[in-house]
Design an enzyme around this catalytic site. Structure first.
Site, mmCIF file in Angstrom:
data_model
loop_
_atom_site.group_PDB
_atom_site.id
_atom_site.type_symbol
_atom_site.label_atom_id
_atom_site.label_comp_id
_atom_site.label_asym_id
_atom_site.label_seq_id
_atom_site.Cartn_x
_atom_site.Cartn_y
_atom_site.Cartn_z
ATOM 1 N N GLU A 292 3.590 -84.475 -58.336
ATOM 2 C CA GLU A 292 4.161 -83.474 -57.291
ATOM 3 C C GLU A 292 3.003 -82.448 -57.018
ATOM 4 O O GLU A 292 2.528 -81.362 -57.285
ATOM 5 C CB GLU A 292 5.947 -83.321 -57.644
ATOM 6 C CG GLU A 292 6.344 -84.240 -57.718
ATOM 7 C CD GLU A 292 8.368 -83.738 -57.135
ATOM 8 O OE1 GLU A 292 8.192 -82.769 -56.445
ATOM 9 O OE2 GLU A 292 8.317 -84.024 -58.422
ATOM 10 N N ARG B 14 10.368 -81.812 -72.484
ATOM 11 C CA ARG B 14 10.303 -81.452 -71.507
ATOM 12 C C ARG B 14 10.068 -79.805 -72.180
ATOM 13 O O ARG B 14 9.930 -79.441 -73.584
ATOM 14 C CB ARG B 14 10.464 -80.483 -70.361
ATOM 15 C CG ARG B 14 9.939 -79.055 -69.512
ATOM 16 C CD ARG B 14 11.457 -79.039 -68.802
ATOM 17 N NE ARG B 14 11.057 -77.477 -68.020
ATOM 18 C CZ ARG B 14 10.993 -77.591 -66.042
ATOM 19 N NH1 ARG B 14 10.963 -78.530 -66.158
ATOM 20 N NH2 ARG B 14 10.092 -76.537 -66.398
ATOM 21 N N LYS C 42 7.630 -73.848 -59.876
ATOM 22 C CA LYS C 42 7.092 -73.984 -58.596
ATOM 23 C C LYS C 42 7.696 -73.239 -57.840
ATOM 24 O O LYS C 42 6.867 -71.757 -57.149
ATOM 25 C CB LYS C 42 6.543 -74.754 -57.869
ATOM 26 C CG LYS C 42 6.351 -75.636 -58.809
ATOM 27 C CD LYS C 42 5.983 -77.356 -58.474
ATOM 28 C CE LYS C 42 4.880 -78.406 -59.104
ATOM 29 N NZ LYS C 42 5.122 -79.796 -59.040
#
Length: 715
Positions: free
Chosen positions: A265, A427, A437
């Site tokens: 993204e 992950r 973020k």
């Protein structure tokens, strides 16, 4: 019959039965198998074990063939593990349409029995072929190689009988074991201890715990993903009457090429966890002569910025990969809209007006609009579109634009389109940092770090700025293997990989951070002397550079002490020290004091270093130096888990380490003068450093990348 009793008929121990019953779907499958098999006669332990393996190894999309396979096992026609493996493979390869029994039985050795004579002959042939090596290595010879070769020539031979025959013929050839045959092989010295890895949870892809891969290319050549066109063999894939046709059409388009994608993204800068994803997606394609697409998942324009699009591409290329093509999710919005219309018309989706909080979770109330007519949904298609399906995990009617793997397969088949396979891996998290973020943006806005590339962060731009070579990040990802487990790593593990690369690539230089001026009163020349220094000691191929040696030079203040101390090996009024690379030692003549009473500078004499005056230590120094700024870093957070409220109840912003950045002005030798941004050096006796982008032609700035493992605490 109780469920536990049914499972015990398969030869499972009481503990294994309890463990198996925790998995409800597997238990149901094994119960069905047991019921069918018991209808064909009494089960013995061998048959039970094969039936259990059948239930656990046959992917569920092939379970329509389960009764067929159970009959063969229960009737003793498939009577060994090798035959069962071949039978499962045959079903996967011929999943579309009816199974040809003659071809099936031939492929998995039905009614084929290998005699003892055949085993003896096959083993004898191989023993003769490898006789010289066996005689040389004796009982240290790896008989597993012989097992594999016998299996190739006699695939349906009983493995136990083959092993017994190999052992017998080896003893016949070599005779009884001697004393030297009983000595265990010496252990390999200097093996690195593995860094502790915290494993959180497990999902789909597991990598065998064999020899650790050194590079991503090595690792990804060992991964057993499906071959192009064999999507239907993967766990959870949904088969339809059109699957074979669609896969065939896809292969005609791709030519059988491996194709992967990396879909970030564009609402932030990539971090160390993304490096793992980049390496797996791009690396797997590269290892198999395939291609990887960079696909921006640009579905949230409010949070997207051009710098993030550019930054993502730059980091992919910095890690050494080139996208085959760059695409955007937004490119497909019209196609997605048209597919949504198709689903509504087919009665497989509906427009819903429930609020987001009403449909969250697995136990959300049914939508009152689920059964509205298709024409009404088409007229109102400005609200939420929901799919008419219940997922494996129990979620009913998921929102169409928030697709998970199970609904993804359903959706592709509902639209009758090609369905790629999604392989999941865990992950990667890192101690002493945050990678969210939103949280990094908070650190920036509150002034704790300068920007996304602040070297104290673990974004990829930050690691590049700090001086981490891209090769070291790729190698680090390779050491993690390919697992579905979520893992949390200590930064030391990454820094060890960085150090391994820089040890053999970073040019050496001499830099003094706390300078003490030294004047050589008997300097052997009238002017400065040019000294040739190897860029990397012991590697002539890496070349040399020049430094200036002159009567005035600077050393680290800590390399001189006015009073002799036990164990101190460097310069004192009574003890000489060597100067690196120039072949001279210096001896204190006078320690000149300043107005404050401290040592202002030293007057020394020098003489060539010989075997008779060899000093206890050699120190670095600089003459005709280049002034530079040196930035040294510590962990940004005080605790290894700054986001854990049980450890940091006040939140991650309260855990900031106030001493995470130290800036000093140093003096460097002239070899660094023409260095470019991101050039890397080993400052002798200090650590590895990289040229920062803040550098100008007039003023150099260096970031400390990692320290040296050696020399800690030396005197």
């Amino acid at each position: 019959m109780e469920m536990a009793e049914k499972l015990s008929l398969l030869g499972l121990s009481e503990g294994k039965v309890k463990e198996t019953m925790k998995n409800e779907s597997l238990t149901a499958v094994l119960a069905t198998i047991t019921d069918q098999a018991c209808g064909r006669g009494e089960l013995n332990k061998k048959v039970g074990n094969l039936l259990y393996n059948l239930g656990t190894k046959l992917p569920r999309q092939f379970h329509t063939h389960l009764p067929f396979l159970v009959n063969y096992v229960a009737d003793g026609l498939i009577n060994q593990e090798a035959k069962l493996t071949a039978a499962i493979k045959f079903i996967q390869d011929h999943a579309m349409g009816e199974v040809n029994k003659a071809d099936f039985e031939k492929a998995c050795g039905v009614n084929v029995e290998v005699t003892q004579d055949e085993i003896e002959a096959a083993v004898e042939l191989l023993i003769t072929k490898h006789k010289d090596t066996i005689l040389k290595q004796r009982y240290k010879y790896n008989t597993g190689l012989l097992m594999g070769q016998v299996r190739s020539s006699l695939p349906w031979a009983d493995s136990r009988k083959v092993k017994e025959e190999i052992d017998l013929q080896i003893v016949t050839l070599l005779g009884p074991k001697r004393e030297e045959d009983l000595v265990n092989p010496a252990k390999v010295k200097n093996e690195k201890k593995e860094k502790k890895v915290e494993v959180k949870s497990s999902t789909a892809v597991e990598q065998p715990a064999e020899k650790q891969s050194k590079t991503m290319a090595e690792l990804l050549k060992t991964v057993n993903f499906h071959a192009p066109g064999e999507n239907h063999k993967t766990e959870g894939y949904v088969l339809t009457d059109n699957t074979h046709r669609i896969l065939k059409e896809h292969l005609s388009i791709t030519g059988g090429q491996v194709r992967t994608r990396f879909p970030p993204e564009p609402n932030g800068i990539l971090h160390i966890g993304h490096a793992k994803a980049i390496n797996i997606n791009f690396g797997y394609a590269a290892a198999n002569n395939g291609v990887c697409f960079l696909r921006y998942d640009d579905t949230n324009p409010e949070k997207e910025e051009e710098k993030f699009f550019v930054g993502i591409r730059e980091m992919v290329e910095w890690l050494g990969y080139k996208p085959h093509k760059i695409t955007h999710s937004s490119d497909n919005f019209q196609q997605l809209y048209e597919w949504a219309i198709v689903l509504i018309k087919k009665g497989m989706a509906f427009v819903c007006h429930q609020k987001p909080e009403e449909v969250r979770g697995h136990d959300a109330p049914p939508s009152p609009w689920r059964d509205r007519p298709a024409h009404e949904s088409l007229q109102l298609f400005e609200a939420t579109l929901r799919l008419k399906v219940t997922l494996e995990e129990g979620k009913a009617d998921p929102v169409a634009y928030r697709i998970k793997r199970s609904s993804y397969y359903w959706l592709c088949n509902a639209l009758d389109i090609y369905c790629p396979v999604q392989w999941e891996y865990g992950r990667l998290n890192m101690h002493y940092t945050v990678v969210s973020k939103r949280k990094i943006a908070k650190l920036i806005s509150e002034g704790h770090v300068r920007d996304w590339d602040d070297p104290r962060l673990f974004t990829l731009t930050a690691l590049r700025r700090r001086g981490f070579p891209s090769e070291s990040i790729n190698n680090f990802c390779a050491t993690l293997g390919l697992t579905g487990a979520q893992i949390t790593i200590h930064p030391d593990a990454l820094e060890a990989c960085v150090r391994d690369v820089l040890n053999v690539t970073a040019q050496r230089a001499m830099v003094v951070l706390d300078p003490l001026r030294v004047v050589i009163t008997n300097f052997p020349k009238d002017g400065p002397i040019t000294i040739t220094v190897p860029n990397i000691p012991g590697n002539d191929a890496k070349g040399t550079h020049s430094v200036i040696f002159d009567r005035e030079l600077w050393i680290e203040r800590s390399d001189f002490r006015e009073k002799e101390e036990k164990g101190y090996r460097r310069l004192t009024p009574e003890q000489t020290v060597g100067l690196r690379h120039c072949g001279y030692i210096i001896r204190v003549e006078e320690a000149v004091k300043g107005t404050s009473g401290g040592v202002d500078h030293l007057k020394v004499t020098c003489e060539p270093a010989t075997e008779t005056n060899k000093p206890k230590a050699f120190i670095h120094w600089v003459a005709h130096p280049v002034r530079c700024e040196v930035r040294q870093y510590e962990r940004l957070f005080k605790h290894e888990s700054p986001e854990d409220p049980s450890v940091v109840p006040g939140g991650f912003l309260t855990d900031i380490n106030p001493d995470s950045l130290n800036i000093s002005v140093g003096l460097a030798d002239i070899s660094v003068k023409c260095a470019k941004v991101y050039d890397k050096f080993q400052f002798e006796r200090m650590g590895f450093f990289s040229v920062d982008p803040d550098t100008t032609p007039e003023y150099m700035v260096f970031n400390k990348t990692v320290g040296l493992k050696e020399d800690k605490g030396k005197n």
